[in-house]
Structure formats: C-alpha cells, structure tokens
Design an enzyme around this catalytic site. Sequence first.
Site, PDB file in Angstrom:
ATOM      1  CE  LYS A   1       3.233  -3.941   1.860  1.00 47.42           C
ATOM      2  NZ  LYS A   1       4.582  -3.470   1.552  1.00 47.42           N
ATOM      3  CG  ASN A   2       2.923  -0.131   0.469  1.00 44.54           C
ATOM      4  OD1 ASN A   2       3.603  -0.851   1.208  1.00 44.54           O
ATOM      5  ND2 ASN A   2       2.698  -0.431  -0.803  1.00 44.54           N
TER       6      ASN A   2
ATOM      7  CB  CYS B   1       9.271  -7.291  -3.066  1.00 45.50           C
ATOM      8  SG  CYS B   1       7.979  -7.805  -1.931  1.00 45.50           S
TER       9      CYS B   1
ATOM     10  NE  ARG C   1      12.097  -2.249  -4.643  1.00 49.71           N
ATOM     11  CZ  ARG C   1      11.115  -2.606  -3.809  1.00 49.71           C
ATOM     12  NH1 ARG C   1      11.083  -3.809  -3.291  1.00 49.71           N
ATOM     13  NH2 ARG C   1      10.157  -1.750  -3.509  1.00 49.71           N
ATOM     14  N   PRO C   2      16.782   1.336  -7.266  1.00 54.77           N
ATOM     15  CG  PRO C   2      16.783   2.719  -9.160  1.00 54.77           C
ATOM     16  CD  PRO C   2      16.210   1.437  -8.604  1.00 54.77           C
TER      17      PRO C   2
ATOM     18  CG  ASP D   1      18.192   7.417  -9.205  1.00 61.50           C
ATOM     19  OD1 ASP D   1      17.652   6.324  -8.959  1.00 61.50           O
ATOM     20  OD2 ASP D   1      17.802   8.166 -10.122  1.00 61.50           O
ATOM     21  CD  GLN D   2      14.961  10.537  -9.755  1.00 60.95           C
ATOM     22  OE1 GLN D   2      14.481  11.660  -9.727  1.00 60.95           O
ATOM     23  NE2 GLN D   2      16.021  10.241 -10.496  1.00 60.95           N
TER      24      GLN D   2
ATOM     25  CG  ASP E   1       2.388  -2.850  -5.201  1.00 60.96           C
ATOM     26  OD1 ASP E   1       3.393  -3.204  -5.830  1.00 60.96           O
ATOM     27  OD2 ASP E   1       2.420  -1.963  -4.324  1.00 60.96           O
TER      28      ASP E   1
ATOM     29  NE  ARG F   1       7.834  -7.799   3.382  1.00 61.71           N
ATOM     30  CZ  ARG F   1       8.045  -7.324   2.158  1.00 61.71           C
ATOM     31  NH1 ARG F   1       8.569  -8.091   1.229  1.00 61.71           N
ATOM     32  NH2 ARG F   1       7.753  -6.079   1.863  1.00 61.71           N
TER      33      ARG F   1
HETATM   34  C1  EPZ Z   1       6.500   1.470  -3.501  1.00 59.59           C
HETATM   35  O1  EPZ Z   1       7.833   1.014  -3.654  1.00 59.59           O
HETATM   36  C2  EPZ Z   1       5.735   0.352  -2.857  1.00 59.59           C
HETATM   37  N1  EPZ Z   1       6.349   0.054  -1.558  1.00 59.59           N
HETATM   38  C3  EPZ Z   1       5.763  -0.879  -3.752  1.00 59.59           C
HETATM   39  O2  EPZ Z   1       4.872  -1.820  -3.176  1.00 59.59           O
HETATM   40  C4  EPZ Z   1       5.210  -0.512  -5.137  1.00 59.59           C
HETATM   41  O3  EPZ Z   1       5.394  -1.601  -6.020  1.00 59.59           O
HETATM   42  C5  EPZ Z   1       5.923   0.711  -5.706  1.00 59.59           C
HETATM   43  O4  EPZ Z   1       5.898   1.802  -4.749  1.00 59.59           O
HETATM   44  C6  EPZ Z   1       5.299   1.220  -7.000  1.00 59.59           C
HETATM   45  O5  EPZ Z   1       3.944   1.531  -6.776  1.00 59.59           O
HETATM   46  C7  EPZ Z   1       6.023   0.794  -0.514  1.00 59.59           C
HETATM   47  O6  EPZ Z   1       5.221   1.725  -0.570  1.00 59.59           O
HETATM   48  C8  EPZ Z   1       6.666   0.418   0.779  1.00 59.59           C
HETATM   49  P1  EPZ Z   1       9.016   3.488  -6.468  1.00 59.59           P
HETATM   50  P2  EPZ Z   1       8.987   2.053  -4.012  1.00 59.59           P
HETATM   51  O7  EPZ Z   1      10.107   4.307  -5.877  1.00 59.59           O
HETATM   52  O8  EPZ Z   1       8.705   3.338  -3.334  1.00 59.59           O
HETATM   53  C9  EPZ Z   1      12.222   3.524 -10.047  1.00 59.59           C
HETATM   54  C10 EPZ Z   1       4.185  -3.873  -2.297  1.00 59.59           C
HETATM   55  O9  EPZ Z   1       3.972  -4.925  -2.942  1.00 59.59           O
HETATM   56  N2  EPZ Z   1      13.042   4.363  -9.141  1.00 59.59           N
HETATM   57  O10 EPZ Z   1       7.730   4.150  -6.778  1.00 59.59           O
HETATM   58  O11 EPZ Z   1      10.263   1.382  -3.749  1.00 59.59           O
HETATM   59  C11 EPZ Z   1      12.129   2.080  -9.555  1.00 59.59           C
HETATM   60  O12 EPZ Z   1      13.261   1.341  -9.958  1.00 59.59           O
HETATM   61  C12 EPZ Z   1       5.403  -3.026  -2.599  1.00 59.59           C
HETATM   62  O13 EPZ Z   1       3.437  -3.461  -1.394  1.00 59.59           O
HETATM   63  C13 EPZ Z   1      14.188   4.940  -9.605  1.00 59.59           C
HETATM   64  O14 EPZ Z   1      14.577   4.774 -10.766  1.00 59.59           O
HETATM   65  O15 EPZ Z   1       8.764   2.209  -5.579  1.00 59.59           O
HETATM   66  C14 EPZ Z   1      10.831   1.630 -10.168  1.00 59.59           C
HETATM   67  O16 EPZ Z   1      11.068   1.234 -11.487  1.00 59.59           O
HETATM   68  C15 EPZ Z   1       6.388  -3.742  -3.418  1.00 59.59           C
HETATM   69  N3  EPZ Z   1      14.913   5.719  -8.757  1.00 59.59           N
HETATM   70  C16 EPZ Z   1       9.979   2.910 -10.174  1.00 59.59           C
HETATM   71  O17 EPZ Z   1      10.890   3.993 -10.018  1.00 59.59           O
HETATM   72  C17 EPZ Z   1      14.548   5.945  -7.471  1.00 59.59           C
HETATM   73  O18 EPZ Z   1      15.238   6.670  -6.742  1.00 59.59           O
HETATM   74  C18 EPZ Z   1       8.945   3.001  -9.065  1.00 59.59           C
HETATM   75  O19 EPZ Z   1       9.567   2.821  -7.803  1.00 59.59           O
HETATM   76  C19 EPZ Z   1      13.367   5.332  -6.995  1.00 59.59           C
HETATM   77  C20 EPZ Z   1      12.628   4.543  -7.853  1.00 59.59           C
END
Ligand code: EPZ
Length: 428
Positions: free
Chosen positions: A22-23, A117, A122-123, A125-126, A305, A397
């Site tokens: 999916k991802n 989810c 879920r920021p 900023d990065q 996950d 989903r």
């Molecule tokens: C991806 O979400 C996955 N979604 C999520 O899977 C998964 O839980 C997550 O990565 C972590 O592995 C998809 O691939 C579509 P992140 P993503 O940016 O990209 C912080 C599922 O169940 N962060 O790696 O949104 C954030 O708050 C889904 O299949 C910032 O601070 O996750 C979190 O604590 C749910 N600033 C951490 O980083 C940013 O700009 C990891 O988030 C971005 C993220």
Amino acid sequence: MEKFRINGQIPLKGEVKISGAKNAAVAIIPAVILSDGICRIDNIPNINDVTLMAHILEQMGATVKMINKSTFEIDARNISSHIANYDSVRHMRASSYLLGALLGRFHKASVSLPGGCDFGVRPIDQHLKGFSALGATHSVEGGLVNVSTEKLVGDTVYMDVVSVGATINIILASVKAEGTTIIENAAKEPHIVDLANFLNSMGAEISGAGTDSIKIKGVNYLNGTNYSIIPDQIEAGTYMVAAAATGGNVLIKNVIPKHLESITAKLQEIGVTVDEYDESVRVSVNGPLSKCNIKTMPHPGFPTDMQPQIAALLSIVNGTSIINESVWDNRFRYTDELNRMGSKISVDGKIAVIEGVKELVGTSVKALDLRAGAAMIIAGLAASGTTFIEEIQHIERGYENIVDKLVSLGADIKKIYSPEKDNIPKAL
Ligand code: EPZ
C-alpha cells in the site's frame, strides 16, 4: 452499517498470498505525474487508498486504465493543473505526495492539508523544509498548502526527524530539479527504495535509497515504464502475527523475507517458529509463547505499523511485555478496545505495559484506524466467543480481501450488514 463478525479460537492453517505494498503504491501512483510517458504498474493492491489516489489523478486529467485488478496503466501527461483541491484529497495522508509531484512538474502545487489515520499531530514541516531548500516558498490558506518557485535547484537537506513522507516528497520534488539534491537522515523504508527504483526505471538518477543519505541528480525527462510494486511488508507481518496468535501454521507467500526481519526476530523472541524461504515465510507455534519488549523505530527497526497487531498477540502470552512507541505520539488509543476483550494493558504516554492473560473474550469493538483495526481482527481470531468489529472502512483502506484471505486459512470471519445486528448475543 457494515461490521466484521468473527468466531474465534480457530488456528489459522494453509497458505496466503501477500498483495502489493500500500505505502509504495500510494507514492508511486502520484509519481507518475512526473513521467513524460505512459506507466504500466503491476502488483497494485486492490484497496480503497489506492483507488482513491488513482481517482484523484483522474480528476486532475490523467487517464487511468485498469488492465486487470492489480495492473494500472496511467498516462498523466494531460494533467494541466497544479491544484488538487478535492474532498477526497483531505482523507488520505498520502495525498501530501501530490505536493512533491506537482511541484516537481509545474514548479507550483496547491493541495488540501493531509488527513489519514489519527494518531497524534501529523506535521509536514520537514516536507516544507525540503521544498524550501530546493527554492520553493509556501503558504497555507483556507486548508490548502501552496508551494511554488520559479525553478527548483538541488541542495543538501538535513531532516530533523526521520520522516517517510518528507523523504518521499523531497525525492519527488527534486527528481527533475537542476543539479543534485542530497537528503541526509533520510528514511530507509522498503517503499522508499521502491519509489526510487520506479523513478530510476523511467530514467531518474537516484542513488542511496535504503540508506540514510539519498542523492538525486536532476534529469529533464522521464520515460514511461513497466514496473511491479514490492509485496506489502505490513500485510505480511499482520498475517504472521495472526498465525501466531491463533496457534496456527501458515505459509505466507509473495514476501521479501529481508523486509520482515524485525518482525521475524520479535516473533522468534516470543517463541514462535518462523522458517524463511526465498519468497515466503512459514509461521507456526510449537510451544508456549512468552513476553517480549518492543520499541518501534524507523526501518530497519520494528515498524510502528505493526505495533497494534503485536500488542494483540502479547496480550495472550505468558508474562508482562512493554511496548515503547517512539514514532507516533498517540498510537495506543486502541488498547481501550483490546481491554474490553479482556486484555490487561496500561498506557502511560508512549509506553504500554501488557500483562499477558489466559484468553481474550469476544465482544463489540471498533477499528479506530487501519492497523488498530488489524489488531482487533487478530484479537477476535484468538478470542473465545464472537467478536464484532465496527468501523471496518479503516481496515478496508489498507488490506486487500482480508475476509477472503482469512477464510481461506480456516477463519470464521464474515462481513455483515446492520440487519444482522439482531444476531448479537444478548450477553453483549
Ligand atoms: C508513513 O506515514 C506511513 N504512511 C505510516 O503508515 C507510518 O506509520 C509512518 O510512515 C511511519 O513509518 C504512508 O506511507 C502513507 P512520517 P508518514 O512522516 O509519512 C514526524 C499505515 O498504517 N514528522 O515518517 O506520515 C511525525 O509526526 C500508515 O500504513 C514530523 O515531525 O510518517 C511522526 O512522529 C499510518 N514532521 C514521525 O515524524 C514532518 O514533517 C514519522 O512520520 C513529518 C513527520
């Protein structure tokens, strides 16, 4: 209202084939926006998030042909707008990838703030930090994120947190930028490697994907391609844990065992037997299962996950386990639902303490999100009596044909509709 009804305590037995990831799919489909040709993509999982992403591209002017249920041919050359302001966009976190893809193609993008989810803030900023390193400015107006620049020029971006989404978005925005972009402290998840391989198959020059330093040399042109998506690591892990929780014996096919290493290691620590083959793993239970401590981490650590699913298993093993959720702030809400089935889980911030109990007992529970829903299914399969799971749209989903796949393993699980509500036993 649709629900799942599960009569539990049947050991899962047989073989199950894992679908495409999916991802990876929800990153690769928007990446087609950057292509100057037609892309044929195989092993696409037939799930709602993917249908929605393909639909968003169609609404923007792309042609999406479904060759068969797991193969799409996408021609995005007709997309002329940089705006993805649709209701559907808001409901999927991965819609943020449209920002990187549209910015990469049009040097500007406007996309609704991402949903998905709900497990804490879920920021993005990065993501924005990366776009700004490439020369883009951004603003947020009326729920829309706008990014734009005259031209994109490669630079080095250091990620303050390891973010899957930001790494993907910066790859998408930089693949056609001038010069070279380097992402330091990049995420290393298998679907990031898959996206890089997909883009490279079109002529992109991305190296280092799968390490924490990814180098992207910008190119002017990306051909069409034929590409097959990797198997879903988390779907595979979910069936591995389901097999373990029911004391079953299941061959999980179409997997990349290397992607499952952290899950395999923890299952073995719990006492589950995991045999690895080239493209499959067999999970069986041949003795007592006991506690294990887990800390979720970015890849190659134990995936967040898989955290709710393994918690369901740890609820019914000997001893007390501790889970430390280090990726998301608020991913233990589902434990209240598990506790309603008799598990003994107490949560303090990002730590859950799970006291193993003899058995769980079926009742009505809710799928609070995708993986929480998977945990409810595992709990229901392991529990005595009947479990009803509500809000199954979250599960659908992300898991292709989950009912059929489990039924083929011998489970008694059925999707029911509200008229069957009357069949809920009075004791509930
Ligand atoms: C991806 O979400 C996955 N979604 C999520 O899977 C998964 O839980 C997550 O990565 C972590 O592995 C998809 O691939 C579509 P992140 P993503 O940016 O990209 C912080 C599922 O169940 N962060 O790696 O949104 C954030 O708050 C889904 O299949 C910032 O601070 O996750 C979190 O604590 C749910 N600033 C951490 O980083 C940013 O700009 C990891 O988030 C971005 C993220």
